[in-house]
Structure formats: structure tokens, C-alpha cells
Design a protein around this motif. Sequence first.
Motif, mmCIF file in Angstrom:
data_model
loop_
_atom_site.group_PDB
_atom_site.id
_atom_site.type_symbol
_atom_site.label_atom_id
_atom_site.label_comp_id
_atom_site.label_asym_id
_atom_site.label_seq_id
_atom_site.Cartn_x
_atom_site.Cartn_y
_atom_site.Cartn_z
ATOM 1 N N ASN A 107 63.586 85.056 10.117
ATOM 2 C CA ASN A 107 62.910 84.469 11.268
ATOM 3 C C ASN A 107 62.923 82.943 11.150
ATOM 4 O O ASN A 107 61.990 82.340 10.645
ATOM 5 C CB ASN A 107 61.475 84.988 11.344
ATOM 6 C CG ASN A 107 60.768 84.516 12.608
ATOM 7 O OD1 ASN A 107 61.413 84.134 13.581
ATOM 8 N ND2 ASN A 107 59.450 84.539 12.592
ATOM 9 N N TYR A 108 64.016 82.336 11.572
ATOM 10 C CA TYR A 108 64.115 80.887 11.518
ATOM 11 C C TYR A 108 64.876 80.374 12.741
ATOM 12 O O TYR A 108 65.618 81.102 13.387
ATOM 13 C CB TYR A 108 64.807 80.421 10.230
ATOM 14 C CG TYR A 108 66.272 80.764 10.131
ATOM 15 C CD1 TYR A 108 67.252 79.879 10.598
ATOM 16 C CD2 TYR A 108 66.698 81.967 9.571
ATOM 17 C CE1 TYR A 108 68.595 80.185 10.510
ATOM 18 C CE2 TYR A 108 68.040 82.286 9.476
ATOM 19 C CZ TYR A 108 68.983 81.388 9.942
ATOM 20 O OH TYR A 108 70.322 81.704 9.861
ATOM 21 N N LYS A 109 64.662 79.086 13.048
ATOM 22 C CA LYS A 109 65.340 78.443 14.157
ATOM 23 C C LYS A 109 65.981 77.152 13.663
ATOM 24 O O LYS A 109 65.437 76.463 12.791
ATOM 25 C CB LYS A 109 64.359 78.145 15.299
ATOM 26 C CG LYS A 109 63.798 79.409 15.938
ATOM 27 C CD LYS A 109 62.893 79.110 17.117
ATOM 28 C CE LYS A 109 62.410 80.407 17.762
ATOM 29 N NZ LYS A 109 61.562 80.158 18.945
ATOM 30 N N LYS A 193 70.910 80.872 17.005
ATOM 31 C CA LYS A 193 69.793 80.256 16.296
ATOM 32 C C LYS A 193 69.593 78.790 16.692
ATOM 33 O O LYS A 193 68.630 78.155 16.260
ATOM 34 C CB LYS A 193 70.047 80.301 14.781
ATOM 35 C CG LYS A 193 70.033 81.690 14.160
ATOM 36 C CD LYS A 193 68.638 82.249 14.068
ATOM 37 C CE LYS A 193 68.585 83.522 13.262
ATOM 38 N NZ LYS A 193 67.208 84.077 13.188
ATOM 39 N N TYR A 195 68.887 75.307 18.743
ATOM 40 C CA TYR A 195 68.067 74.705 19.786
ATOM 41 C C TYR A 195 68.321 73.193 19.780
ATOM 42 O O TYR A 195 68.717 72.629 18.762
ATOM 43 C CB TYR A 195 66.584 74.993 19.551
ATOM 44 C CG TYR A 195 66.252 76.465 19.628
ATOM 45 C CD1 TYR A 195 65.652 77.008 20.754
ATOM 46 C CD2 TYR A 195 66.554 77.310 18.564
ATOM 47 C CE1 TYR A 195 65.359 78.365 20.826
ATOM 48 C CE2 TYR A 195 66.267 78.674 18.630
ATOM 49 C CZ TYR A 195 65.669 79.192 19.762
ATOM 50 O OH TYR A 195 65.395 80.533 19.828
ATOM 51 N N ILE A 213 59.993 75.066 21.518
ATOM 52 C CA ILE A 213 60.994 75.819 20.756
ATOM 53 C C ILE A 213 60.312 76.830 19.841
ATOM 54 O O ILE A 213 60.697 78.001 19.777
ATOM 55 C CB ILE A 213 61.878 74.855 19.945
ATOM 56 C CG1 ILE A 213 62.785 74.053 20.886
ATOM 57 C CG2 ILE A 213 62.724 75.626 18.924
ATOM 58 C CD1 ILE A 213 63.561 72.953 20.190
ATOM 59 N N GLY A 216 58.999 79.752 21.625
ATOM 60 C CA GLY A 216 59.987 80.563 22.334
ATOM 61 C C GLY A 216 60.030 80.308 23.823
ATOM 62 O O GLY A 216 60.484 81.164 24.593
ATOM 63 N N ASN A 219 65.322 77.487 25.221
ATOM 64 C CA ASN A 219 66.496 77.703 24.362
ATOM 65 C C ASN A 219 67.671 77.019 25.020
ATOM 66 O O ASN A 219 68.286 77.554 25.922
ATOM 67 C CB ASN A 219 66.799 79.181 24.162
ATOM 68 C CG ASN A 219 67.950 79.404 23.203
ATOM 69 O OD1 ASN A 219 68.604 78.464 22.747
ATOM 70 N ND2 ASN A 219 68.208 80.651 22.886
#
Length: 220
Positions: A107-109, A193, A195, A213, A216, A219
Motif C-alpha cells: 500500500n504505497y503511492k 502507482k 501521482y 493524493i 484517493g 490520480n
Amino acid sequence: MMGVIFIAPPAAGKGTISKYLVDNYGYMHLSTGDLLREIAKEDNSLGHEVAKLMQNGQFISDEIILDIFEKKFQEIKDKPFILDGMPRNKKQAIYLDKVLEKCDVNNYKVININISKDLLMKRATGRRLCPNCGSSYNIYFDGFKPLEENKCNNCKENLIQRKDDSLDTFNVRYQTYLEETEPLLEYYQTKNKLYQIDASKPQDEILKSVDKILKGETND
């Protein structure tokens, strides 16, 4: 757990955003640059090698970076984290995926910080630091200039410029970034992934973009 990985050239503002995330969301900040600067102060062969590479504006080898990173990541793997300066290239990104998978983290961006070269140059070469209290200034931007030339506002200590903030060093680092780091954008785009934020906007707008970001709500 939500992880954040920054992709950005030197002096793009990763530190400011990272501090915001630490102060407001309880993130753990892992800065490769800070770790390397600590090692560069050590009086041993590795410290001397890292110090020389940094002074010349060259990136540290993948082997050194990856070894340092894996050891440090074990300390923060159970907390929301920020990776600042890692990965720098596709090889590191692939290795990072393996480490995150090993630690059961998916769970990373990835946030790409868009900014012009001219603005970056002024941020990097205009940066001045207080060696006593750590306060940071910039001689090119109103609101960030010291009240008295080359003096810290807080303790009146003479300000210094880091050796790796020179114009020659900046040009080398920026060119290396273009060649090695920008290909990461395509890599993370294919993984859904990636942004984007515009770092030329006022700081409050940049931080609002980061909030969206993480929640959510956007994007790009």
C-alpha cells in the motif's frame, strides 16, 4: 499502512512535503541523502568514498544505497513511511519492490514532483544553513532570505553553503537525474502507482494536492 515514494530532482521540495507528512500524519521519514551525509562524516573508507562522490555531485553506487536502505527500512516497516531519494533508477525500483514484498507492504503511492530547472537551480544554489541551530534560508526568495546578510535570524551564527549545493554540483546532479531517474515515471505508471504534483505552485496548494493524493481524491 500507506507508504509514499518521491520522484524528484534535487531541491524540488521533498523535505518540506516530508515534514508536513511527519507532523500531520505521523509518517516516518527515511531520507537517503541524510543517511549518506551522516556516513560521509565517518572517518573510514566508506565515509571518504561517499563524501568524495557527494562533493562531485555524483550518485552513490546502487550497492551502497541498497545495503543502507534495507537495513534502515527494517526499522520503520511497521509504520507509515516516506522514502526520499530511493529509488533513483529502475534497478533500485525493482529491488525495492522485492524488499517491500518481503515486508508485506503493497500500500504505497509514488509522487512525482514537477518543477522547472531554473527554479530548482535557485533553490539549490541559494540555500544557506545555520551550522548552529539548523535553520534554513535562501538568498533568492523573499520570505526565505535572512534578515541580516549571511546571519542566522535566530542565533546570529554565520550561514554556510553545503558543498553539494554549488552550481557545478547542481548541474551534474540534474543531468544525472534526467538520465537515470526520469525512466522511473514510466515504470510506476505501468504499476498504476504514479501521482503528479506541480511544485511551482504556492506551498499551501502543494500540500493540499498531497492531501488529495493520500485520500484517493485525485490520480493524475
